[in-house]
Design a protein around this motif. Structure first.
Motif, PDB file in Angstrom:
ATOM      1  N   GLN A   1       7.510  17.994 -12.429  1.00 54.22           N
ATOM      2  CA  GLN A   1       7.352  16.932 -13.426  1.00 54.22           C
ATOM      3  C   GLN A   1       8.415  15.861 -13.229  1.00 54.22           C
ATOM      4  O   GLN A   1       8.113  14.670 -13.210  1.00 54.22           O
ATOM      5  CB  GLN A   1       7.456  17.497 -14.841  1.00 54.22           C
ATOM      6  N   ALA A   2       9.649  16.289 -13.073  1.00 50.45           N
ATOM      7  CA  ALA A   2      10.761  15.348 -12.899  1.00 50.45           C
ATOM      8  C   ALA A   2      10.635  14.582 -11.583  1.00 50.45           C
ATOM      9  O   ALA A   2      10.835  13.364 -11.549  1.00 50.45           O
ATOM     10  CB  ALA A   2      12.088  16.099 -12.947  1.00 50.45           C
ATOM     11  N   GLU A   3      10.305  15.277 -10.510  1.00 51.30           N
ATOM     12  CA  GLU A   3      10.156  14.614  -9.216  1.00 51.30           C
ATOM     13  C   GLU A   3       9.033  13.584  -9.265  1.00 51.30           C
ATOM     14  O   GLU A   3       9.157  12.501  -8.688  1.00 51.30           O
ATOM     15  CB  GLU A   3       9.881  15.639  -8.119  1.00 51.30           C
ATOM     16  N   GLY A   4       7.959  13.915  -9.944  1.00 48.22           N
ATOM     17  CA  GLY A   4       6.841  12.971 -10.083  1.00 48.22           C
ATOM     18  C   GLY A   4       7.255  11.735 -10.853  1.00 48.22           C
ATOM     19  O   GLY A   4       6.913  10.611 -10.469  1.00 48.22           O
ATOM     20  N   ARG A   5       8.010  11.920 -11.926  1.00 46.43           N
ATOM     21  CA  ARG A   5       8.487  10.763 -12.700  1.00 46.43           C
ATOM     22  C   ARG A   5       9.406   9.888 -11.863  1.00 46.43           C
ATOM     23  O   ARG A   5       9.319   8.656 -11.917  1.00 46.43           O
ATOM     24  CB  ARG A   5       9.202  11.230 -13.963  1.00 46.43           C
ATOM     25  N   VAL A   6      10.273  10.520 -11.069  1.00 44.28           N
ATOM     26  CA  VAL A   6      11.198   9.763 -10.220  1.00 44.28           C
ATOM     27  C   VAL A   6      10.422   8.958  -9.179  1.00 44.28           C
ATOM     28  O   VAL A   6      10.712   7.780  -8.949  1.00 44.28           O
ATOM     29  CB  VAL A   6      12.221  10.702  -9.546  1.00 44.28           C
ATOM     30  N   GLU A   7       9.438   9.571  -8.542  1.00 44.66           N
ATOM     31  CA  GLU A   7       8.639   8.861  -7.537  1.00 44.66           C
ATOM     32  C   GLU A   7       7.907   7.676  -8.159  1.00 44.66           C
ATOM     33  O   GLU A   7       7.856   6.591  -7.574  1.00 44.66           O
ATOM     34  CB  GLU A   7       7.638   9.805  -6.873  1.00 44.66           C
ATOM     35  N   GLN A   8       7.348   7.872  -9.331  1.00 46.87           N
ATOM     36  CA  GLN A   8       6.662   6.778 -10.009  1.00 46.87           C
ATOM     37  C   GLN A   8       7.638   5.659 -10.340  1.00 46.87           C
ATOM     38  O   GLN A   8       7.333   4.483 -10.144  1.00 46.87           O
ATOM     39  CB  GLN A   8       6.004   7.269 -11.302  1.00 46.87           C
TER      40      GLN A   8
ATOM     41  N   MET B   1       0.834  -1.201   0.000  1.00 47.21           N
ATOM     42  CA  MET B   1       0.000   0.000   0.000  1.00 47.21           C
ATOM     43  C   MET B   1       0.871   1.254   0.000  1.00 47.21           C
ATOM     44  O   MET B   1       0.548   2.228  -0.673  1.00 47.21           O
ATOM     45  CB  MET B   1      -0.938  -0.007   1.210  1.00 47.21           C
ATOM     46  N   ARG B   2       1.971   1.210   0.736  1.00 42.88           N
ATOM     47  CA  ARG B   2       2.881   2.352   0.784  1.00 42.88           C
ATOM     48  C   ARG B   2       3.476   2.614  -0.599  1.00 42.88           C
ATOM     49  O   ARG B   2       3.569   3.760  -1.042  1.00 42.88           O
ATOM     50  CB  ARG B   2       3.995   2.083   1.801  1.00 42.88           C
ATOM     51  N   ASN B   3       3.860   1.541  -1.302  1.00 46.50           N
ATOM     52  CA  ASN B   3       4.409   1.690  -2.652  1.00 46.50           C
ATOM     53  C   ASN B   3       3.370   2.258  -3.609  1.00 46.50           C
ATOM     54  O   ASN B   3       3.669   3.104  -4.443  1.00 46.50           O
ATOM     55  CB  ASN B   3       4.920   0.357  -3.181  1.00 46.50           C
ATOM     56  N   LYS B   4       2.143   1.776  -3.500  1.00 46.63           N
ATOM     57  CA  LYS B   4       1.076   2.278  -4.363  1.00 46.63           C
ATOM     58  C   LYS B   4       0.805   3.751  -4.058  1.00 46.63           C
ATOM     59  O   LYS B   4       0.584   4.550  -4.971  1.00 46.63           O
ATOM     60  CB  LYS B   4      -0.194   1.439  -4.175  1.00 46.63           C
TER      61      LYS B   4
ATOM     62  N   LYS C   1      10.015  -0.916  -6.826  1.00 43.64           N
ATOM     63  CA  LYS C   1       9.689  -1.613  -5.580  1.00 43.64           C
ATOM     64  C   LYS C   1       8.584  -2.640  -5.809  1.00 43.64           C
ATOM     65  O   LYS C   1       8.651  -3.755  -5.291  1.00 43.64           O
ATOM     66  CB  LYS C   1       9.256  -0.617  -4.503  1.00 43.64           C
ATOM     67  N   GLN C   2       7.579  -2.282  -6.596  1.00 42.28           N
ATOM     68  CA  GLN C   2       6.487  -3.200  -6.869  1.00 42.28           C
ATOM     69  C   GLN C   2       6.968  -4.411  -7.676  1.00 42.28           C
ATOM     70  O   GLN C   2       6.554  -5.542  -7.424  1.00 42.28           O
ATOM     71  CB  GLN C   2       5.360  -2.480  -7.594  1.00 42.28           C
ATOM     72  N   ALA C   3       7.865  -4.173  -8.621  1.00 40.92           N
ATOM     73  CA  ALA C   3       8.409  -5.274  -9.417  1.00 40.92           C
ATOM     74  C   ALA C   3       9.220  -6.220  -8.535  1.00 40.92           C
ATOM     75  O   ALA C   3       9.121  -7.447  -8.667  1.00 40.92           O
ATOM     76  CB  ALA C   3       9.271  -4.727 -10.547  1.00 40.92           C
ATOM     77  N   ALA C   4      10.006  -5.663  -7.629  1.00 36.20           N
ATOM     78  CA  ALA C   4      10.786  -6.494  -6.717  1.00 36.20           C
ATOM     79  C   ALA C   4       9.867  -7.331  -5.832  1.00 36.20           C
ATOM     80  O   ALA C   4      10.151  -8.503  -5.565  1.00 36.20           O
ATOM     81  CB  ALA C   4      11.691  -5.614  -5.862  1.00 36.20           C
TER      82      ALA C   4
ATOM     83  N   ILE D   1       0.982   6.964  -6.610  1.00 37.77           N
ATOM     84  CA  ILE D   1      -0.114   7.926  -6.777  1.00 37.77           C
ATOM     85  C   ILE D   1       0.379   9.351  -6.508  1.00 37.77           C
ATOM     86  O   ILE D   1       0.041  10.285  -7.247  1.00 37.77           O
ATOM     87  CB  ILE D   1      -1.301   7.553  -5.870  1.00 37.77           C
ATOM     88  N   ARG D   2       1.216   9.528  -5.466  1.00 39.32           N
ATOM     89  CA  ARG D   2       1.784  10.854  -5.188  1.00 39.32           C
ATOM     90  C   ARG D   2       2.639  11.318  -6.357  1.00 39.32           C
ATOM     91  O   ARG D   2       2.614  12.494  -6.736  1.00 39.32           O
ATOM     92  CB  ARG D   2       2.611  10.827  -3.907  1.00 39.32           C
ATOM     93  N   GLY D   3       3.388  10.396  -6.942  1.00 38.82           N
ATOM     94  CA  GLY D   3       4.213  10.737  -8.093  1.00 38.82           C
ATOM     95  C   GLY D   3       3.375  11.178  -9.275  1.00 38.82           C
ATOM     96  O   GLY D   3       3.700  12.150  -9.963  1.00 38.82           O
ATOM     97  N   ARG D   4       2.287  10.460  -9.507  1.00 43.37           N
ATOM     98  CA  ARG D   4       1.382  10.837 -10.610  1.00 43.37           C
ATOM     99  C   ARG D   4       0.803  12.223 -10.377  1.00 43.37           C
ATOM    100  O   ARG D   4       0.706  13.041 -11.298  1.00 43.37           O
ATOM    101  CB  ARG D   4       0.240   9.833 -10.733  1.00 43.37           C
TER     102      ARG D   4
END
Length: 59
Positions: A32-39, A7-10, A45-48, A14-17
């Motif tokens: 814009q850049a910070e949002g892309r980095v957060e996403q 849930m934290r990763n999700k 993390k989700q893939a791991a 969402i914050r990044g988006r």
């Protein structure tokens, strides 16, 4: 990793988006850049987690 971490990763995704969308709307390139980095971080993390779950379920 438990449901809390997922849930934290999700939430981070969402914050990044939201940050990226705000940056797009206002023309703020830093947001814009910070949002892309957060996403990106959240997606990694989700893939791991999916890999860990796959190995955990194999046993």
């Amino acid at each position: 990793m438990g449901a809390d971490d997922k849930m934290r990763n999700k939430g981070q995704e969402i914050r990044g988006r939201a940050k990226k969308a705000t940056g797009d709307a206002t023309g703020n390139e830093q947001w814009q850049a910070e949002g892309r980095v957060e996403q990106f971080k959240s997606n990694l993390k989700q893939a791991a987690e999916k890999v860990k779950d796959a190995f955990r379920n194999r046993s």
